[in-house]
Design an enzyme around this catalytic site. Structure first.
Site, short mmCIF file in Angstrom:
data_model
loop_
_atom_site.label_atom_id
_atom_site.label_comp_id
_atom_site.label_asym_id
_atom_site.label_seq_id
_atom_site.Cartn_x
_atom_site.Cartn_y
_atom_site.Cartn_z
N HIS A 26 -5.88 1.47 27.21
CA HIS A 26 -6.96 0.92 26.38
C HIS A 26 -8.04 0.33 27.27
O HIS A 26 -7.81 0.01 28.44
CB HIS A 26 -6.43 -0.14 25.41
CG HIS A 26 -6.04 -1.44 26.08
ND1 HIS A 26 -6.89 -2.50 26.20
CD2 HIS A 26 -4.88 -1.82 26.68
CE1 HIS A 26 -6.27 -3.49 26.82
NE2 HIS A 26 -5.06 -3.11 27.13
N CYS A 27 -9.25 0.24 26.72
CA CYS A 27 -10.35 -0.43 27.41
C CYS A 27 -10.69 -1.69 26.61
O CYS A 27 -9.83 -2.23 25.93
CB CYS A 27 -11.55 0.50 27.57
SG CYS A 27 -12.16 1.18 26.03
N VAL A 28 -11.91 -2.14 26.67
CA VAL A 28 -12.29 -3.39 26.00
C VAL A 28 -12.21 -3.27 24.49
O VAL A 28 -11.82 -4.22 23.80
CB VAL A 28 -13.72 -3.81 26.41
CG1 VAL A 28 -14.14 -5.08 25.69
CG2 VAL A 28 -13.79 -4.03 27.91
N THR A 29 -12.53 -2.11 23.95
CA THR A 29 -12.59 -1.97 22.49
C THR A 29 -11.72 -0.84 21.93
O THR A 29 -11.52 -0.79 20.72
CB THR A 29 -14.05 -1.69 22.05
OG1 THR A 29 -14.51 -0.49 22.66
CG2 THR A 29 -14.96 -2.84 22.42
N ARG A 30 -11.22 0.08 22.78
CA ARG A 30 -10.63 1.30 22.25
C ARG A 30 -9.25 1.61 22.82
O ARG A 30 -8.98 1.34 23.99
CB ARG A 30 -11.54 2.50 22.56
CG ARG A 30 -12.82 2.53 21.80
CD ARG A 30 -13.84 3.42 22.51
NE ARG A 30 -14.40 2.80 23.69
CZ ARG A 30 -14.62 3.43 24.84
NH1 ARG A 30 -14.31 4.70 24.96
NH2 ARG A 30 -15.14 2.79 25.86
#
Length: 483
Positions: A26-30
């Site tokens: 995952h990244c910051v939002t996804r």
């Protein structure tokens, strides 16, 4: 916030079940997923879930927009429920790359090299914008702020030094990042980049005679009768990119054949010495010529038919983002900025695309509001704001592409504004996008960029509403396409 485990299970079911998930991070939002078969995804069911703010496929990854903070908790439950174990972004990229064709892999490689450099480049661009505000005339009066308030002069100089450093030592940054991607030692790539922009070498920017404009002779080394130009590759992209690829090959070759007891004494010194010679003798001159040809072609297009060049780039940029091919233009931006132009035609159009996508999302917010669709309203509103600030993924993939009409409206607007910018040969620097992008625009072009900003704020909204009304008259309800 506490995450409902059943909702995460519904996400897993919608993406084809845990057996369809090859790797996840995952990244910051996804959530970023490498799936076995993307055709098994039930996108309609997925996008109806309360946790999900949108979903899309890009670069052979399937990405589920969750939101900052919440995505961390969702990912933990996702890993527990699927039993796949936590993965890094590189693991997911590697899994996704197995399904890519050679062109996609080449584009992915460029993205992997340049995307990690963006925080430094964007920061430098932002600080250069601050320096421009302090030193440019006509912004707050006839004189620059540093003339009106002399105490700001040294502050502006310090800011300029900090901002210019990433561009001056760009080969070192690329060398580090490229070696990481090519499978070599990043520190050796960093050293090679520093060698190629050593201050003792002749700068490309001081070779011309200021009075006559003629090129002065480049100083040379004489190594056993071989004449090697002592040229500084400051700010160049292709020379160090190709040289680090060769360096990674040489280092790996030596690592396989040199005994462990003497690797420290042999591998690094021999690799750097050999590739260093090649960089100055062959790789640098050839790559510099090739890079010059690329910038000359782009400059020729924008000087002869700038409106057409700007129109084409404006129309294709957003679709390129969908495919991931937009990453290759970062190298072109850097090459243009370090040419005689001292700026790029392309980045300002990118900033306008950000604004256009954000405005189109605001139009979608109005359509949702008229239909009392609360979840969709919130997504459209927040993604519109982020688009205006230069982050368009939520707007594009969560709102505009599913609705189609906002996406088309944003593309048309970017093409129109790109045509205006191209006709004026507007230049800027890689830095911040969206509305703040005006501070990254070269002096003399800001009024034109401001006009483009106004168009990009208003026109996508107008076009989206017109397209929506036209669809209603033809009994094609726009909103149903994402229900």
């Amino acid at each position: 916030m506490a995450v409902n485990r059943d909702e995460v299970r519904q996400i897993i079911e919608a993406v084809g079940g845990k057996e369809n998930v090859n790797a996840a991070t995952h990244c910051v939002t996804r959530l970023r997923l490498a799936l076995v078969d993307e055709t098994k995804v039930d996108k309609v069911a997925l996008d109806k879930l309360n946790l999900v703010k949108g979903s899309f496929a890009a670069n052979d990854q399937f990405q589920v927009v969750i939101g900052p903070g919440t995505v961390d908790d969702v990912y933990k439950v996702f890993v527990e429920e699927t039993g796949i174990g936590e993965s890094t972004k590189d693991d997911v990229k590697a899994a996704a790359a197995e399904k890519m064709n050679p062109l996609q892999r080449a584009i992915k490689t460029l993205g992997d090299v340049f995307i990690p450099l963006l925080p430094a480049i964007v920061t430098a661009g932002l600080l250069l914008g601050v320096n421009n505000v302090l030193t440019a005339g006509g912004l707050f009066g006839d004189k620059p702020l540093v003339k009106m308030f002399p105490q700001l002069k040294d502050l502006a100089e310090i800011i300029n030094f900090i901002a210019a450093a990433p561009f001056i030592f760009l080969p070192a940054l690329i060398g580090w990042s490229a070696m990481r991607v090519f499978g070599g030692s990043p520190i050796l790539g960093l050293v090679l980049g520093l060698v190629m922009c050593h201050p003792g070498l002749a700068s490309q920017y001081t070779l011309g005679d200021q009075d006559t404009g003629e090129l002065t002779k480049i100083p040379e080394w004489n190594v056993f009768g071989l004449h090697i130009e002592k040229l500084n590759y400051q700010g160049q992209v292709l020379p160090v990119l190709i040289a680090t690829w060769v360096l990674a090959k040489v280092e790996r070759f030596l690592n396989r054949r040199v005994h462990d007891s003497i690797k420290m004494l042999v591998v690094g010194p021999v690799s750097l010495l050999l590739v260093g010679f090649l960089a100055f003798i062959l790789i640098g001159p050839v790559a510099l010529w090739l890079g010059t040809q690329i910038t000359d072609v782009i400059q020729w297009i924008f000087t002869r038919a700038g409106w057409l060049g700007g129109l084409i780039y404006g129309l294709i940029y957003a679709p390129l983002v969908v495919t991931g091919l937009h990453h290759m233009f970062l190298a072109v931006d850097f090459q243009l900025m370090n040419s005689n132009l001292k700026g790029t035609y392309l980045w300002p159009i990118l900033a306008i695309s950000n604004i256009s996508q954000g405005s189109a999302a605001f139009a979608a917010w109005w359509l949702y509001k008229r239909r009392s669709m609360v979840k969709e309203q919130g997504l459209a509103l927040t993604s519109g704001i982020s688009g205006w600030l230069g982050v368009t993924e939520p707007a594009m993939f969560g709102v505009n592409i599913p609705l189609k009409y906002p996406f088309v409206a944003a593309i048309i607007t970017t093409g129109i504004v790109g045509s205006i910018f191209g006709s004026q040969q507007l230049l800027g620097r890689v830095g911040v996008g969206g509305l703040p992008g005006i501070i990254s625009i070269n002096e003399g072009f800001r009024l034109t960029f401001l006009l483009g900003m106004v168009i990009a704020v208003i026109l996508p909204i107008v076009l989206t509403l017109i397209f929506s009304r036209f669809a209603q008259k033809n009994n094609k309800e726009v909103i149903r396409e994402i229900d």
